[in-house]
Design an enzyme around this catalytic site. Structure first.
Site, PDB file in Angstrom:
ATOM      1  CG  HIS A  12      -7.724 -17.653  22.648  1.00 54.73           C
ATOM      2  ND1 HIS A  12      -7.980 -18.272  23.854  1.00 54.73           N
ATOM      3  CD2 HIS A  12      -8.945 -17.372  22.112  1.00 54.73           C
ATOM      4  CE1 HIS A  12      -9.293 -18.366  24.030  1.00 54.73           C
ATOM      5  NE2 HIS A  12      -9.888 -17.846  22.992  1.00 54.73           N
TER       6      HIS A  12
ATOM      7  CD  GLU B  60      -3.184 -16.436  25.485  1.00 55.39           C
ATOM      8  OE1 GLU B  60      -3.870 -16.128  24.493  1.00 55.39           O
ATOM      9  OE2 GLU B  60      -3.659 -16.512  26.617  1.00 55.39           O
TER      10      GLU B  60
ATOM     11  CB  CYS C  53      -8.094 -20.294  27.803  1.00 57.53           C
ATOM     12  SG  CYS C  53      -7.588 -20.807  26.151  1.00 57.53           S
TER      13      CYS C  53
ATOM     14  CB  CYS D  96      -3.697 -20.454  25.193  1.00 52.41           C
ATOM     15  SG  CYS D  96      -4.656 -19.668  23.894  1.00 52.41           S
TER      16      CYS D  96
HETATM   17  N1  LIG Z   1      -5.961 -15.607  27.468  1.00 49.76           N
HETATM   18  C1  LIG Z   1      -6.872 -15.217  26.555  1.00 49.76           C
HETATM   19  N2  LIG Z   1      -6.482 -14.990  25.282  1.00 49.76           N
HETATM   20  C2  LIG Z   1      -7.379 -14.528  24.352  1.00 49.76           C
HETATM   21  O1  LIG Z   1      -6.995 -14.238  23.218  1.00 49.76           O
HETATM   22  N3  LIG Z   1      -8.713 -14.373  24.711  1.00 49.76           N
HETATM   23  C3  LIG Z   1      -9.669 -13.800  23.736  1.00 49.76           C
HETATM   24  C4  LIG Z   1     -10.776 -14.623  23.203  1.00 49.76           C
HETATM   25  C5  LIG Z   1     -11.848 -13.564  22.933  1.00 49.76           C
HETATM   26  O2  LIG Z   1     -11.588 -12.857  21.712  1.00 49.76           O
HETATM   27  C6  LIG Z   1     -11.676 -12.615  24.075  1.00 49.76           C
HETATM   28  C7  LIG Z   1     -12.517 -12.938  25.311  1.00 49.76           C
HETATM   29  O3  LIG Z   1     -13.784 -12.441  25.080  1.00 49.76           O
HETATM   30  P1  LIG Z   1     -14.863 -12.190  26.241  1.00 49.76           P
HETATM   31  O4  LIG Z   1     -15.407 -13.525  26.649  1.00 49.76           O
HETATM   32  O5  LIG Z   1     -14.142 -11.474  27.376  1.00 49.76           O
HETATM   33  O6  LIG Z   1     -15.909 -11.320  25.568  1.00 49.76           O
HETATM   34  O7  LIG Z   1     -10.295 -12.708  24.419  1.00 49.76           O
HETATM   35  C8  LIG Z   1      -9.128 -14.614  25.970  1.00 49.76           C
HETATM   36  C9  LIG Z   1      -8.240 -15.008  26.932  1.00 49.76           C
HETATM   37  C10 LIG Z   1      -8.686 -15.221  28.333  1.00 49.76           C
HETATM   38  O8  LIG Z   1      -8.612 -16.561  28.671  1.00 49.76           O
HETATM   39 ZN   LIG Z   2      -6.596 -19.187  24.957  1.00 51.17          ZN
END
Ligand SMILES: Nc1nc(=O)n([C@H]2C[C@H](O)[C@@H](COP(=O)(O)O)O2)cc1CO
Ligand SMILES: [Zn+2]
Length: 160
Positions: A77, A79, A102, A105
């Site tokens: 992710h 973060e 999430c 993170c």
């Molecule tokens: N805060 C976040 N940081 C992130 O880097 N992500 C990333 C993980 C996945 O590569 C993508 C979410 O994919 P999708 O479920 O919308 O197809 O975003 C997701 C979130 C949201 O919680």
């Molecule tokens: Zn995350």
């Protein structure tokens, strides 16, 4: 000459950097960017992607089906990448993120010493992951709030 008045605020600047960083993501569905700031200086940046050295053409960006054939167990992710890429202590720093973190993170944010989160989108509000994040962040005294800048678009022109 009078000073230029169209300059962007610190908040617009750092959220802009987070969104620019998201543009590096190869995820075809959701591009997330993060920018960690201390004393108005950027000390870490990241976006969501597969771990360093992974063969992009071998990995799958699928969202559904057998979990091992989706992106979810493998993607790092934004973060966490920003934390791992940071160049100095994150104690009392602020993380600007395009999407609310999430729960995984959020744990890394707390453990790294970051004390404030400024996010743009909370499109997963109400989900278990978001609820768990809210609970642990409150419990650990990490403050979080939505982006309050005026700009919703920044144009970057490459010019003389
Ligand atoms: N805060 C976040 N940081 C992130 O880097 N992500 C990333 C993980 C996945 O590569 C993508 C979410 O994919 P999708 O479920 O919308 O197809 O975003 C997701 C979130 C949201 O919680
Ligand atoms: Zn995350």
């Amino acid at each position: 000459m009078e000073k230029r008045l169209e300059y962007i605020s610190w908040e617009e600047y750092f959220m802009g950097v987070a969104f620019l960083s998201a543009q590096r993501s190869k995820d075809p569905t959701t591009q997330v960017g993060a920018c960690i700031v201390k004393d108005n200086k950027v000390i870490g940046m990241g976006y969501n992607g597969f771990p360093k050295g992974s063969d992009d053409d071998f990995m799958s960006w699928e969202r559904e089906g057998d979990i091992l054939n989706t992106k979810y167990p493998y993607v790092v992710h934004a973060e966490l990448n920003a934390i791992l890429n940071s160049i100095k202590s994150l104690d009392n720093s602020t993380i600007y993120v395009t999407h609310f973190p999430c729960n995984e993170c959020s744990k890394a944010i707390i453990q790294s010493g970051i004390s404030e989160i400024i996010y743009f989108s909370d499109k997963h509000k109400g989900s278990d992951s978001t609820k768990a994040s809210e609970l642990i962040l409150k419990n650990a005294n990490v403050s979080y709030r939505k982006y309050e800048g005026n700009k919703l678009k920044l144009e970057v022109l490459f010019k003389d």
